[in-house]
Design a protein around this motif. Structure first.
Motif, short mmCIF file in Angstrom:
data_model
loop_
_atom_site.label_atom_id
_atom_site.label_comp_id
_atom_site.label_asym_id
_atom_site.label_seq_id
_atom_site.Cartn_x
_atom_site.Cartn_y
_atom_site.Cartn_z
N HIS A 257 14.66 -4.59 -21.33
CA HIS A 257 14.94 -6.01 -21.16
C HIS A 257 16.43 -6.22 -21.37
CE1 HIS A 257 15.74 -7.44 -25.29
NE2 HIS A 257 14.92 -6.48 -25.66
N LYS B 132 17.49 -9.50 -22.61
CA LYS B 132 17.43 -10.84 -23.20
C LYS B 132 18.41 -10.95 -24.35
CE LYS B 132 12.68 -10.96 -21.77
NZ LYS B 132 11.31 -11.26 -22.02
N SER C 32 19.84 -19.83 -18.01
CA SER C 32 18.67 -19.14 -17.47
C SER C 32 17.59 -19.00 -18.54
CB SER C 32 19.08 -17.76 -16.95
OG SER C 32 19.67 -17.00 -17.99
N ILE C 33 17.77 -19.70 -19.63
CA ILE C 33 16.85 -19.64 -20.76
C ILE C 33 15.96 -20.88 -20.75
CG2 ILE C 33 16.66 -19.50 -23.28
CD1 ILE C 33 18.14 -17.11 -22.08
N SER C 34 14.63 -20.66 -20.77
CA SER C 34 13.72 -21.79 -20.86
C SER C 34 12.70 -21.61 -21.99
CB SER C 34 12.99 -22.02 -19.54
OG SER C 34 12.20 -20.90 -19.22
N SER C 35 12.64 -20.39 -22.54
CA SER C 35 11.64 -20.07 -23.54
C SER C 35 12.25 -19.12 -24.56
CB SER C 35 10.45 -19.42 -22.83
OG SER C 35 9.36 -19.29 -23.67
N TYR D 243 7.47 -10.82 -23.72
CA TYR D 243 7.34 -11.00 -22.28
C TYR D 243 7.28 -12.47 -21.87
CZ TYR D 243 6.57 -5.98 -21.53
OH TYR D 243 6.70 -4.61 -21.45
N ASN D 244 6.96 -13.35 -22.80
CA ASN D 244 6.88 -14.77 -22.50
C ASN D 244 8.08 -15.55 -22.99
OD1 ASN D 244 4.19 -15.63 -21.18
ND2 ASN D 244 3.66 -13.99 -22.61
N ASP E 109 12.62 -15.78 -22.90
CA ASP E 109 13.87 -15.41 -22.23
C ASP E 109 14.95 -15.01 -23.22
OD1 ASP E 109 12.77 -16.25 -19.69
OD2 ASP E 109 13.14 -18.32 -20.33
N ALA E 110 14.72 -15.26 -24.50
CA ALA E 110 15.69 -14.96 -25.55
C ALA E 110 14.93 -14.82 -26.86
CB ALA E 110 16.73 -16.07 -25.66
#
Length: 186
Positions: free
Chosen positions: A132, A134, A6-9, A102-103, A105-106
């Motif tokens: 959060h 994350k 679920s991590i893209s950024s 905020y931008n 995922d980790a």
């Protein structure tokens, strides 16, 4: 990238200096390349100096996507890297940190100074407060962050935090382990 992730950024906190150990620069370069290879966007402080610049240039050179956030007053001092895919200028340091988190995922913490400590402690606190969920990864190159681990354990043993603080940090000593964790995270 693993389709389960679920991590893209990924937000990377690190020094605006190189530090004394050449392995810090090597790790920053490896991390930038690995993020790009795993199709993970780099979110960072938009500087073109120190480990910050190293991780960004490595990500760019490997074809990765970059997202930088810098406050107005640091554009010259940190040599704002305006050739990023996304380059945001904020008014304050606080706004910078908020936009970065905020931008992403980790979060990954590379070696750095008091600014990096400020950033990681804020996201640890926000996680503890439920703001959060994350993953927070400490990239402990050559034991650089061992004193941080000791401090967190000390805070817990002295009754100023629960085990949740330490349990929310994932410690690795190399880039490969960090990327493996991120790409298998769900």
């Amino acid at each position: 990238m693993n389709s389960q992730s679920s991590i893209s950024s990924v937000c990377v906190y690190c020094g605006s200096r190189m530090g004394t150990n050449p392995n810090y620069e090597t790790a920053a370069s490896e991390l930038g390349q690995a993020l790009a290879k795993a199709n993970l966007r780099l979110v960072y402080g938009a500087g073109d100096v120190g480990l910050m610049g190293t991780v960004a240039r490595a990500a760019q050179d490997a074809g990765g996507t970059t997202f930088g956030v810098i406050p107005e007053h640091l554009q010259k001092q940190e040599v704002g890297k305006s050739d990023l895919d996304t380059y945001i200028v904020t008014e304050t340091m606080h706004e910078r940190k908020k936009v970065m988190l905020y931008n992403a995922d980790a979060v990954i913490l590379l070696p750095g100074g008091v600014g990096s400590l400020d950033e990681i402690f804020e996201v640890i606190t926000w996680r503890q407060l439920g703001l959060h969920n994350k993953p927070l990864i400490i990239l402990n190159i050559d034991g650089y962050w061992d004193p941080l681990r000791d401090l967190i354990e000390h805070i817990e043993t002295q009754g100023f935090s629960g085990a949740d603080v330490a349990n929310n940090l994932f410690w690795v000593d190399n880039v490969e382990a960090a990327i493996t964790y991120l790409t298998s995270y769900s």
